[in-house]
Design a protein around this motif. Sequence first.
Motif, PDB file in Angstrom:
ATOM      1  N   LYS A  64     183.256  14.758  99.444  1.00  0.00           N
ATOM      2  CA  LYS A  64     182.952  16.174  99.221  1.00  0.00           C
ATOM      3  C   LYS A  64     184.175  16.921  98.722  1.00  0.00           C
ATOM      4  O   LYS A  64     185.289  16.699  99.179  1.00  0.00           O
ATOM      5  N   THR A  65     183.922  17.851  97.810  1.00  0.00           N
ATOM      6  CA  THR A  65     184.990  18.727  97.369  1.00  0.00           C
ATOM      7  C   THR A  65     185.165  19.824  98.416  1.00  0.00           C
ATOM      8  O   THR A  65     184.329  19.999  99.309  1.00  0.00           O
ATOM      9  N   GLU A  66     186.213  20.578  98.304  1.00  0.00           N
ATOM     10  CA  GLU A  66     186.456  21.692  99.224  1.00  0.00           C
ATOM     11  C   GLU A  66     185.338  22.725  99.136  1.00  0.00           C
ATOM     12  O   GLU A  66     184.893  23.274 100.130  1.00  0.00           O
TER      13      GLU A  66
ATOM     14  N   GLU B  18     182.154  22.154  98.261  1.00  0.00           N
ATOM     15  CA  GLU B  18     180.978  21.608  98.942  1.00  0.00           C
ATOM     16  C   GLU B  18     181.135  21.688 100.459  1.00  0.00           C
ATOM     17  O   GLU B  18     180.200  22.056 101.168  1.00  0.00           O
ATOM     18  N   HIS B  19     182.315  21.347 100.929  1.00  0.00           N
ATOM     19  CA  HIS B  19     182.564  21.367 102.368  1.00  0.00           C
ATOM     20  C   HIS B  19     182.408  22.777 102.949  1.00  0.00           C
ATOM     21  O   HIS B  19     181.743  22.966 103.971  1.00  0.00           O
ATOM     22  N   SER B  20     182.995  23.764 102.293  1.00  0.00           N
ATOM     23  CA  SER B  20     182.898  25.137 102.799  1.00  0.00           C
ATOM     24  C   SER B  20     181.458  25.643 102.725  1.00  0.00           C
ATOM     25  O   SER B  20     180.990  26.336 103.629  1.00  0.00           O
TER      26      SER B  20
ATOM     27  N   GLU C 142     179.376  24.001 105.532  1.00  0.00           N
ATOM     28  CA  GLU C 142     179.800  24.580 106.815  1.00  0.00           C
ATOM     29  C   GLU C 142     179.184  25.967 107.021  1.00  0.00           C
ATOM     30  O   GLU C 142     178.634  26.265 108.089  1.00  0.00           O
TER      31      GLU C 142
ATOM     32  N   PHE D 100     173.194  17.156  99.852  1.00  0.00           N
ATOM     33  CA  PHE D 100     173.880  17.602 101.050  1.00  0.00           C
ATOM     34  C   PHE D 100     173.176  17.019 102.253  1.00  0.00           C
ATOM     35  O   PHE D 100     171.955  16.979 102.299  1.00  0.00           O
TER      36      PHE D 100
END
Length: 164
Positions: A2-4, A6-8, A11, A91
């Motif tokens: 995951k890229t940053e 995608e991660h944020s 979340e 996701f």
Amino acid sequence: MKTELEHSFVELLEKHQNIVHKVCRLYTNNYDAHNDLFQEITIQLWKAYPKFRGDAKFSTWMYRVGLNTAITLYRKSKRQISTQAYEGVEFKIKAEDYDDTEEQQLKTLYKAVHKLNDIEKALVFLYLEDKDYKEISQTLGISEVNARVKMNRIKTKLKAILNP
């Protein structure tokens, strides 16, 4: 991996997914339609996320995208929610089970709210979410005064529906 971004996004979506569930509950009448609309709103949120500037709270932005998506689909399909395929991004979001039993006491209210038009539904939804008129006006793109006037008219309309 995951890229940053995608991660944020994942979340924030996991943290605020109840907002999407509530919008889905407001604009659908069954489990499958609820899940389809949830998926469609998630797709629209992901598409729009790179443009999220943070001028408003994430939850306010999420309400706006969710409500606009639901209203657009509702109007297009004449009460039958349809979805579009979205390839390329997958996701894995831990979905909470949507427990309808917690809202049994609101069943009568939801039936009455379903009789309102799209904008009235959105206004009632935000009002029941304890949003102040400033946030309601920003989310719906109307003035605070207009939001107050509309809400007072909706209250009168709901009283007439609930107490014929």
